[in-house]
Motif scaffolding. Structure first.
Motif, PDB file in Angstrom:
ATOM      1  N   ASN A  43     -10.629  14.631   0.308  1.00 14.82           N
ATOM      2  CA  ASN A  43     -11.628  14.831  -0.738  1.00 14.82           C
ATOM      3  C   ASN A  43     -11.107  15.869  -1.737  1.00 14.82           C
ATOM      4  OD1 ASN A  43     -14.127  14.880  -2.109  1.00 14.82           O
ATOM      5  ND2 ASN A  43     -14.889  16.520  -0.791  1.00 14.82           N
ATOM      6  N   TYR A  44     -10.718  15.416  -2.920  1.00  9.89           N
ATOM      7  CA  TYR A  44     -10.180  16.318  -3.944  1.00  9.89           C
ATOM      8  C   TYR A  44     -11.290  16.649  -4.939  1.00  9.89           C
ATOM      9  CZ  TYR A  44      -5.712  15.035  -1.944  1.00  9.89           C
ATOM     10  OH  TYR A  44      -4.666  14.829  -1.058  1.00  9.89           O
ATOM     11  N   SER A  45     -11.622  17.950  -5.047  1.00  7.62           N
ATOM     12  CA  SER A  45     -12.808  18.372  -5.793  1.00  7.62           C
ATOM     13  C   SER A  45     -12.434  19.266  -6.966  1.00  7.62           C
ATOM     14  CB  SER A  45     -13.759  19.140  -4.870  1.00  7.62           C
ATOM     15  OG  SER A  45     -14.084  18.373  -3.727  1.00  7.62           O
ATOM     16  N   THR A  46     -13.231  19.143  -8.038  1.00  9.08           N
ATOM     17  CA  THR A  46     -13.092  20.037  -9.182  1.00  9.08           C
ATOM     18  C   THR A  46     -14.480  20.306  -9.750  1.00  9.08           C
ATOM     19  OG1 THR A  46     -11.912  20.431 -11.276  1.00  9.08           O
ATOM     20  CG2 THR A  46     -12.796  18.218 -10.911  1.00  9.08           C
ATOM     21  N   MET A  47     -14.566  21.331 -10.592  1.00  8.09           N
ATOM     22  CA  MET A  47     -15.838  21.718 -11.189  1.00  8.09           C
ATOM     23  C   MET A  47     -15.644  21.914 -12.691  1.00  8.09           C
ATOM     24  SD  MET A  47     -19.005  22.531 -10.119  1.00  8.09           S
ATOM     25  CE  MET A  47     -18.724  23.086  -8.432  1.00  8.09           C
ATOM     26  N   LYS A  55      -9.830  22.023 -12.092  1.00  9.18           N
ATOM     27  CA  LYS A  55      -8.588  21.613 -11.438  1.00  9.18           C
ATOM     28  C   LYS A  55      -8.915  21.138 -10.028  1.00  9.18           C
ATOM     29  CE  LYS A  55      -4.051  23.387 -10.021  1.00  9.18           C
ATOM     30  NZ  LYS A  55      -3.178  24.589  -9.973  1.00  9.18           N
ATOM     31  N   PHE A  56      -8.365  19.991  -9.633  1.00  4.56           N
ATOM     32  CA  PHE A  56      -8.671  19.407  -8.329  1.00  4.56           C
ATOM     33  C   PHE A  56      -8.016  20.207  -7.195  1.00  4.56           C
ATOM     34  CE2 PHE A  56      -9.681  15.780 -11.002  1.00  4.56           C
ATOM     35  CZ  PHE A  56     -10.815  15.269 -10.377  1.00  4.56           C
ATOM     36  N   SER A  57      -8.836  20.475  -6.156  1.00  6.91           N
ATOM     37  CA  SER A  57      -8.364  21.164  -4.955  1.00  6.91           C
ATOM     38  C   SER A  57      -8.693  20.308  -3.734  1.00  6.91           C
ATOM     39  CB  SER A  57      -9.036  22.528  -4.821  1.00  6.91           C
ATOM     40  OG  SER A  57      -8.726  23.361  -5.915  1.00  6.91           O
ATOM     41  N   PRO A  58      -7.836  20.325  -2.694  1.00 12.31           N
ATOM     42  CA  PRO A  58      -8.041  19.438  -1.544  1.00 12.31           C
ATOM     43  C   PRO A  58      -9.123  19.922  -0.593  1.00 12.31           C
ATOM     44  CG  PRO A  58      -6.073  20.766  -1.229  1.00 12.31           C
ATOM     45  CD  PRO A  58      -6.554  21.058  -2.613  1.00 12.31           C
ATOM     46  N   GLY A  59      -9.844  18.951  -0.021  1.00 10.94           N
ATOM     47  CA  GLY A  59     -10.818  19.171   1.038  1.00 10.94           C
ATOM     48  C   GLY A  59     -10.860  17.926   1.910  1.00 10.94           C
ATOM     49  N   GLY A 164     -16.448   2.947  -6.285  1.00 12.21           N
ATOM     50  CA  GLY A 164     -15.106   2.769  -5.746  1.00 12.21           C
ATOM     51  C   GLY A 164     -14.874   1.370  -5.224  1.00 12.21           C
ATOM     52  N   PHE A 165     -13.758   1.203  -4.558  1.00 10.81           N
ATOM     53  CA  PHE A 165     -13.416  -0.088  -3.980  1.00 10.81           C
ATOM     54  C   PHE A 165     -12.829   0.120  -2.594  1.00 10.81           C
ATOM     55  CE2 PHE A 165      -9.599   1.338  -6.148  1.00 10.81           C
ATOM     56  CZ  PHE A 165      -8.584   1.036  -5.250  1.00 10.81           C
ATOM     57  N   SER A 196     -19.805  18.939 -10.565  1.00 11.49           N
ATOM     58  CA  SER A 196     -18.622  18.646  -9.762  1.00 11.49           C
ATOM     59  C   SER A 196     -18.128  17.226  -9.967  1.00 11.49           C
ATOM     60  CB  SER A 196     -18.932  18.864  -8.273  1.00 11.49           C
ATOM     61  OG  SER A 196     -19.847  17.873  -7.820  1.00 11.49           O
ATOM     62  N   SER A 197     -16.870  17.019  -9.623  1.00  8.85           N
ATOM     63  CA  SER A 197     -16.261  15.691  -9.567  1.00  8.85           C
ATOM     64  C   SER A 197     -15.360  15.644  -8.335  1.00  8.85           C
ATOM     65  CB  SER A 197     -15.436  15.399 -10.817  1.00  8.85           C
ATOM     66  OG  SER A 197     -16.243  15.368 -11.976  1.00  8.85           O
ATOM     67  N   HIS A 198     -15.291  14.462  -7.704  1.00 16.43           N
ATOM     68  CA  HIS A 198     -14.509  14.311  -6.482  1.00 16.43           C
ATOM     69  C   HIS A 198     -13.754  12.982  -6.494  1.00 16.43           C
ATOM     70  CE1 HIS A 198     -17.085  17.528  -4.748  1.00 16.43           C
ATOM     71  NE2 HIS A 198     -18.032  16.894  -5.416  1.00 16.43           N
ATOM     72  N   ILE A 199     -12.522  13.031  -6.070  1.00 13.95           N
ATOM     73  CA  ILE A 199     -11.733  11.824  -5.813  1.00 13.95           C
ATOM     74  C   ILE A 199     -11.507  11.748  -4.307  1.00 13.95           C
ATOM     75  CG2 ILE A 199      -9.521  10.669  -6.149  1.00 13.95           C
ATOM     76  CD1 ILE A 199      -9.361  12.001  -8.898  1.00 13.95           C
ATOM     77  N   GLN A 200     -11.894  10.625  -3.712  1.00 15.28           N
ATOM     78  CA  GLN A 200     -11.862  10.490  -2.254  1.00 15.28           C
ATOM     79  C   GLN A 200     -11.039   9.270  -1.857  1.00 15.28           C
ATOM     80  OE1 GLN A 200     -16.065  10.197  -1.964  1.00 15.28           O
ATOM     81  NE2 GLN A 200     -16.416  12.390  -2.154  1.00 15.28           N
TER      82      GLN A 200
END
Length: 208
Positions: A43-47, A55-59, A164-165, A196-200
């Protein structure tokens, strides 16, 4: 507020037990019509907002999902997840929060939430699915010291949207999603918004 590793692990395990209990109750009641299983993702998160780095940070996220097929192509997919989200304080934080911010605050911000996505799933074919829907998240843990007197900088509740897909290989699904926060979670004051925004990217395994 504490940053002790043991407390992080304890809170995560409690959240996982809640996920397991709630999902198990639902599935036992309607085991003949529901499919379910565990899932895990990076889960890469940014604010986006004043005082926080965009900036995206890993979670990570871990939990379970259920799947109910309405038709051959259409299904609903509720999930129950523990989410670990990481953000970064920007160097100009005190420019915006000079009266309430701590000059000695650390740069790293970590939030632990229980998240409940409710997704609509469209199966294009046996191989590829598209998913979209709302999500509610509630903060159960924070590791940040941005504000004086031990006050918390982030609101407890967040509403977001998922899209998503998923690639399906037998009972295993590999997915990618984008999650966008819809409400302001800045709890310092009303002048600036934080969203927030997240790329998962992850894997889901259907065990029933």
């Amino acid at each position: 507020m504490t940053s002790k590793p043991f407390n992080k692990f304890r809170i995560m395990m409690k959240s996982l037990m809640v996920c397991t209990a709630l999902l198990g109750t639902t599935f036992l009641a309607k085991a003949q019509t529901w499919h379910f299983g565990p899932k895990f993702d990076a889960n890469y998160s940014t604010m986006k907002g004043e005082g926080i780095k965009n900036k995206f940070s890993p979670g990570f996220q871990i939990g379970g999902f259920a799947e109910y097929n309405i038709t051959k192509h259409l299904a609903i997919q509720p999930e129950l997840l523990y989410s670990w989200n990481s953000y970064k304080k920007s160097d100009d934080f005190l420019t915006y929060y000079v009266n309430s911010g701590r000059s000695a605050a650390g740069n790293n911000v970590n939030l632990g939430t229980v998240s409940v996505p409710l997704l609509l799933r469209y199966n294009i074919n046996n191989f590829l699915s598209v998913l979209a829907g709302p999500q509610y998240s509630y903060k159960i843990y924070d590791d940040e010291d941005l504000i004086k007197e031990g006050k918390e900088a982030f609101k407890n509740s967040e509403v977001s949207a998922n899209f998503g897909f998923q690639v399906n290989l037998s009972n295993v699904g590999f997915y990618a999603r984008f999650n966008k926060g819809l409400n302001n979670i800045n709890d310092i004051d009303d002048r600036y918004e934080w969203k927030s925004s997240h790329i998962q990217v992850g894997i889901a395994v259907r065990i029933k």
